[in-house]
Design a protein around this motif. Structure first.
Motif, short mmCIF file in Angstrom:
data_model
loop_
_atom_site.label_atom_id
_atom_site.label_comp_id
_atom_site.label_asym_id
_atom_site.label_seq_id
_atom_site.Cartn_x
_atom_site.Cartn_y
_atom_site.Cartn_z
N VAL A 56 40.93 35.82 48.79
CA VAL A 56 41.48 36.83 49.71
C VAL A 56 43.00 36.83 49.61
N ALA A 57 43.60 35.64 49.59
CA ALA A 57 45.05 35.54 49.48
C ALA A 57 45.54 36.09 48.14
N ALA A 58 44.81 35.83 47.06
CA ALA A 58 45.18 36.37 45.75
C ALA A 58 45.12 37.88 45.74
N HIS A 59 44.11 38.42 46.41
CA HIS A 59 43.96 39.88 46.53
C HIS A 59 45.15 40.48 47.28
N GLN A 60 45.51 39.85 48.39
CA GLN A 60 46.65 40.35 49.17
C GLN A 60 47.95 40.22 48.38
N SER A 77 52.87 55.61 28.21
CA SER A 77 53.70 54.52 27.72
C SER A 77 53.09 53.15 28.05
N ILE A 78 53.55 52.13 27.36
CA ILE A 78 53.09 50.76 27.61
C ILE A 78 53.32 50.36 29.08
N PRO A 79 54.53 50.57 29.65
CA PRO A 79 54.70 50.19 31.05
C PRO A 79 53.76 50.93 32.01
N PHE A 80 53.46 52.18 31.73
CA PHE A 80 52.53 52.91 32.59
C PHE A 80 51.11 52.35 32.47
N TRP A 81 50.71 51.98 31.24
CA TRP A 81 49.41 51.33 31.06
C TRP A 81 49.38 50.02 31.84
N CYS A 82 50.48 49.32 31.84
CA CYS A 82 50.56 48.05 32.57
C CYS A 82 50.44 48.27 34.07
N VAL A 83 51.00 49.36 34.59
CA VAL A 83 50.84 49.68 36.01
C VAL A 83 49.36 49.94 36.30
N PHE A 84 48.69 50.64 35.42
CA PHE A 84 47.26 50.90 35.59
C PHE A 84 46.47 49.59 35.61
N ILE A 85 46.76 48.71 34.67
CA ILE A 85 46.07 47.41 34.61
C ILE A 85 46.36 46.59 35.86
N ALA A 86 47.61 46.60 36.31
CA ALA A 86 47.97 45.86 37.53
C ALA A 86 47.19 46.39 38.73
N ALA A 87 46.97 47.69 38.79
CA ALA A 87 46.19 48.27 39.89
C ALA A 87 44.75 47.78 39.84
N ILE A 88 44.18 47.69 38.66
CA ILE A 88 42.81 47.19 38.52
C ILE A 88 42.73 45.72 38.91
N LEU A 89 43.75 44.95 38.55
CA LEU A 89 43.75 43.52 38.86
C LEU A 89 43.76 43.24 40.37
N ILE A 90 44.24 44.19 41.15
CA ILE A 90 44.18 44.04 42.61
C ILE A 90 42.73 43.82 43.04
N TYR A 91 41.82 44.56 42.44
CA TYR A 91 40.42 44.51 42.82
C TYR A 91 39.65 43.42 42.07
N VAL A 92 40.11 43.07 40.90
CA VAL A 92 39.53 41.92 40.18
C VAL A 92 39.74 40.66 41.02
N LEU A 135 47.30 37.96 34.96
CA LEU A 135 46.00 37.52 34.42
C LEU A 135 45.85 36.00 34.51
N ILE A 136 46.94 35.29 34.38
CA ILE A 136 46.92 33.83 34.51
C ILE A 136 46.92 33.43 35.98
N TYR A 137 47.66 34.18 36.77
CA TYR A 137 47.83 33.87 38.20
C TYR A 137 46.52 33.83 38.97
N LEU A 138 45.66 34.81 38.73
CA LEU A 138 44.43 34.90 39.53
C LEU A 138 43.56 33.66 39.41
N PRO A 139 43.18 33.22 38.21
CA PRO A 139 42.37 31.99 38.17
C PRO A 139 43.10 30.76 38.68
N LEU A 140 44.42 30.72 38.50
CA LEU A 140 45.16 29.59 39.06
C LEU A 140 45.06 29.57 40.58
N TYR A 141 45.06 30.73 41.20
CA TYR A 141 44.91 30.81 42.66
C TYR A 141 43.48 30.45 43.06
N TRP A 142 42.50 31.07 42.37
CA TRP A 142 41.10 30.83 42.71
C TRP A 142 40.72 29.36 42.63
#
Length: 137
Positions: free
Chosen positions: A52-56, A2-17, A94-101
């Protein structure tokens, strides 16, 4: 899946991005200290420290989001609203990370709040399902 499950997968990848600038900053500090990387990360400043803070924060945000998606799924609360909340959460991250960086705290906080609201609404989605079913019957 499902779309929400795909989004969970993407969110998990974004932790490491979120960590990408951390490695760069550590290399600029004389090389990546693989013996004590957390100690080295604690000494970072500027963009490296923000990464580091964005990762956490990505771990923290992931937990609420994943729980919200699972609550919607286990209660069989489905539909376009659930899909939309999950997609908006991912867009926010996706917007949050560069705003933090790049040190945009006001915009980052706004985007973070929108993502948090999406997670909380997903967690409350079983209530919507109950309200809809009780008004139909």
């Amino acid at each position: 899946m499902s779309i929400p499950f795909w989004c969970v997968f993407i969110a998990a990848i974004l932790i490491y991005v979120a960590r990408v600038p951390v490695t760069k900053a550590m290399k600029e500090q004389g090389g990546y200290n693989n013996h004590q990387p957390r100690a080295q990360q604690g000494q970072l400043t500027g963009q490296g420290a923000r990464a580091v803070a964005a990762h956490q924060n990505s771990f923290e945000a992931f937990i609420l989001f994943a729980v919200g998606v699972l609550m919607a799924h286990t209660t069989q609360t489905q539909g376009w609203v659930i899909d939309l909340l999950a997609i908006i959460f991912i867009i926010c991250r996706l917007i949050y990370l560069p705003l933090y960086w790049y040190d945009k705290p006001s915009q980052r906080s706004l985007v973070w709040m929108i993502g948090l609201v999406c997670s909380l609404l997903l967690m409350l989605s079983p209530v919507y399902r109950y309200w809809v079913l009780s008004t139909i019957q």
